[in-house]
Design a protein around this motif. Sequence first.
Motif, PDB file in Angstrom:
ATOM      1  N   SER A 308      77.470  29.540  -2.319  1.00 11.84           N
ATOM      2  CA  SER A 308      76.311  28.847  -2.872  1.00 11.84           C
ATOM      3  C   SER A 308      76.421  28.813  -4.383  1.00 11.84           C
ATOM      4  N   LEU A 309      75.838  27.792  -4.954  1.00 10.79           N
ATOM      5  CA  LEU A 309      75.777  27.636  -6.397  1.00 10.79           C
ATOM      6  C   LEU A 309      74.374  27.149  -6.723  1.00 10.79           C
ATOM      7  N   GLY A 310      73.636  27.933  -7.547  1.00 10.56           N
ATOM      8  CA  GLY A 310      72.254  27.595  -7.826  1.00 10.56           C
ATOM      9  C   GLY A 310      71.933  27.634  -9.300  1.00 10.56           C
ATOM     10  N   VAL A 311      70.972  26.801  -9.670  1.00  9.29           N
ATOM     11  CA  VAL A 311      70.469  26.742 -11.054  1.00  9.29           C
ATOM     12  C   VAL A 311      68.967  26.888 -10.993  1.00  9.29           C
ATOM     13  N   SER A 312      68.412  27.817 -11.811  1.00 10.20           N
ATOM     14  CA  SER A 312      66.977  28.062 -11.836  1.00 10.20           C
ATOM     15  C   SER A 312      66.485  27.940 -13.262  1.00 10.20           C
ATOM     16  N   ASP A 313      65.394  27.210 -13.431  1.00 10.36           N
ATOM     17  CA  ASP A 313      64.803  27.022 -14.759  1.00 10.36           C
ATOM     18  C   ASP A 313      63.355  27.488 -14.719  1.00 10.36           C
ATOM     19  N   ALA A 314      63.035  28.492 -15.499  1.00  9.68           N
ATOM     20  CA  ALA A 314      61.687  29.062 -15.536  1.00  9.68           C
ATOM     21  C   ALA A 314      61.074  28.817 -16.900  1.00  9.68           C
ATOM     22  N   ARG A 315      59.860  28.292 -16.906  1.00  6.76           N
ATOM     23  CA  ARG A 315      59.147  28.005 -18.153  1.00  6.76           C
ATOM     24  C   ARG A 315      57.708  28.501 -18.024  1.00  6.76           C
ATOM     25  N   GLY A 316      57.164  28.956 -19.069  1.00  7.08           N
ATOM     26  CA  GLY A 316      55.772  29.365 -19.076  1.00  7.08           C
ATOM     27  C   GLY A 316      55.598  30.749 -19.653  1.00  7.08           C
ATOM     28  N   SER A 317      54.332  31.101 -19.872  1.00  8.08           N
ATOM     29  CA  SER A 317      54.017  32.388 -20.494  1.00  8.08           C
ATOM     30  C   SER A 317      54.319  33.561 -19.584  1.00  8.08           C
ATOM     31  N   GLY A 318      54.417  33.280 -18.291  1.00  4.32           N
ATOM     32  CA  GLY A 318      54.668  34.381 -17.359  1.00  4.32           C
ATOM     33  C   GLY A 318      56.125  34.617 -17.070  1.00  4.32           C
ATOM     34  N   ALA A 319      56.988  33.786 -17.582  1.00  2.98           N
ATOM     35  CA  ALA A 319      58.405  33.954 -17.304  1.00  2.98           C
ATOM     36  C   ALA A 319      58.932  35.177 -18.010  1.00  2.98           C
ATOM     37  N   GLN A 320      59.618  36.018 -17.239  1.00  3.51           N
ATOM     38  CA  GLN A 320      60.160  37.223 -17.853  1.00  3.51           C
ATOM     39  C   GLN A 320      61.311  36.884 -18.787  1.00  3.51           C
ATOM     40  N   VAL A 321      62.180  35.930 -18.289  1.00  3.54           N
ATOM     41  CA  VAL A 321      63.305  35.491 -19.127  1.00  3.54           C
ATOM     42  C   VAL A 321      63.258  33.972 -19.136  1.00  3.54           C
ATOM     43  N   GLY A 323      63.981  30.086 -19.590  1.00  9.43           N
ATOM     44  CA  GLY A 323      65.242  29.362 -19.760  1.00  9.43           C
ATOM     45  C   GLY A 323      65.924  29.097 -18.430  1.00  9.43           C
ATOM     46  N   THR A 324      67.163  28.726 -18.491  1.00  9.84           N
ATOM     47  CA  THR A 324      67.953  28.323 -17.311  1.00  9.84           C
ATOM     48  C   THR A 324      68.903  29.438 -16.926  1.00  9.84           C
ATOM     49  N   THR A 325      68.899  29.709 -15.605  1.00 11.63           N
ATOM     50  CA  THR A 325      69.775  30.755 -15.061  1.00 11.63           C
ATOM     51  C   THR A 325      70.684  30.136 -14.004  1.00 11.63           C
ATOM     52  N   THR A 326      71.957  30.408 -14.059  1.00 18.60           N
ATOM     53  CA  THR A 326      72.942  29.900 -13.081  1.00 18.60           C
ATOM     54  C   THR A 326      73.511  31.066 -12.297  1.00 18.60           C
ATOM     55  N   ALA A 327      73.601  30.871 -10.965  1.00 22.74           N
ATOM     56  CA  ALA A 327      74.134  31.944 -10.108  1.00 22.74           C
ATOM     57  C   ALA A 327      75.052  31.329  -9.051  1.00 22.74           C
ATOM     58  N   ALA A 328      76.124  32.016  -8.726  1.00 23.02           N
ATOM     59  CA  ALA A 328      77.077  31.567  -7.705  1.00 23.02           C
ATOM     60  C   ALA A 328      77.450  32.741  -6.819  1.00 23.02           C
ATOM     61  N   THR A 329      77.591  32.449  -5.512  1.00 22.81           N
ATOM     62  CA  THR A 329      77.972  33.494  -4.557  1.00 22.81           C
ATOM     63  C   THR A 329      79.040  32.958  -3.614  1.00 22.81           C
ATOM     64  N   VAL A 330      79.940  33.807  -3.186  1.00 25.98           N
ATOM     65  CA  VAL A 330      80.950  33.512  -2.171  1.00 25.98           C
ATOM     66  C   VAL A 330      81.022  34.719  -1.259  1.00 25.98           C
ATOM     67  N   GLY A 331      81.033  34.441   0.086  1.00 30.94           N
ATOM     68  CA  GLY A 331      81.065  35.575   1.004  1.00 30.94           C
ATOM     69  C   GLY A 331      81.687  35.211   2.332  1.00 30.94           C
ATOM     70  N   VAL A 332      81.949  36.205   3.115  1.00 39.99           N
ATOM     71  CA  VAL A 332      82.469  36.052   4.479  1.00 39.99           C
ATOM     72  C   VAL A 332      81.474  36.689   5.424  1.00 39.99           C
TER      73      VAL A 332
END
Length: 467
Positions: A308-321, A323-332
Amino acid sequence: MLADHKKTKTPTIRAASACGRLARLPLALGLLLAGAAAQAQSLQELYEAARAFDASYLAARAQAESAQHRAEQANALARPTLGLGLSGTHQQADPPSRFATVNGQTVQVSGDRVGTTTWQTGLSAKYALYNRANALSIEQARRALGVSQADLEAAEQDLIVRVSQAYFDVLAARDVLAATRANKAANAEQLASAKRNFEVGTATITDTREAQARFDLSTAQELAAENDLRVKRVTLDQIVGRNGVEPKPLALPVALPAVAPLNVEPWVNQADELHPLVRKARLGLEVAQLETGKAKAANGVTVDMTGSLGVSDARGSGAQVPGTTTAATVGVQMNLPLYTGGYNQNRIKETLSLEEKARNDLDFARRSVAEGTRRAFLGVQSLQAQVKAYEAAEVSSKLALEATQLGYKVGVRVNLDVLNAQNQLYSTQRDLAKARYDTVLTGLRLRQASGQLRAEDVAAVNQLLAK
């Protein structure tokens, strides 16, 4: 006999004239059929028309085309899958109220409202590294494609036989009508002769009534023959999708093709290998065996690769971090069923029973095809012998007619004898034509029974027709 000759001597000239007209009747019918053949349709032409019109054949062809798409669906099991996901969420929270001292007084102070908007998008992929059931499903789909192709081949062979049957049925009905009309004309002349002889006193009323009865019977036979011809034409028109079809007759002299090999066993052996029904049943057994393999494979291990390859964008006063976060996973991923409540065990038993059924279906198909091939082979042999016998009978009937006409001229035969000899010749020629049609049709059925019938066989039969 001399007394009979004296009784009929008065109308001799009229009777001779009638015999002359009857003798010219086959020539007139032949010229009429020749004129019709000039604008008639050949078997090849009507077969091509039927391939574009016959509903049952078109349905079988569409079914075969759909099987190709089903096979491609099964092939997808061996390919990776990829998906795209997109989601958006908004979260809003009111912080808990707190108390503060202002100017010596305790007041409730509300916190600032916190909101967060998050957008997520990502790709997910999966690929089967090891899945025995999927591999067997692909093999099943390939066998199913072969089954549909066998069904299409059987439908095409059936269309060839149905078109040919309807084609020669019209020709046979036309011959029957021609013979019936010739018989009616002969009886009409006999009736007229009997009435003239009765008027001049050389015949009794019994002769007139007998002639009238024969004429009335021939009229009824003519009406039945006309209706039968109309019905046969409707059948042929319905198959080929045309109106007023006029088949071409067999070319004269008729040269029927020989059937080879002359032994039935090669035909039976070819049928066991080539016949669509046998191939279909054999493929059905293979499909059943693969289904048993799938049922057993359900107890085995499956291994999949995931990613999987995902992009998450969080905005607002409640966002801990923010901005945009990218994550990738590979598994069996490995799966092994431990307990299915008895489902897999009973599924295996079911498929084994279905496999036995498919095996018996194959045996039945092989026996039925072998029996049909032997029947068709014996039918061809019998019809070929009948054609030779009718050809000899035609020669004998012509000689008998010539002898009867000669006997009539010298006074040892009467007019009725000549008419009976002519009717016998017409009937023999009609039966000979029918036997020839049946020989051609049974030859096609023999090739169908042995699984060898092709469109080229229609072209071969087409060469036997008048140009």
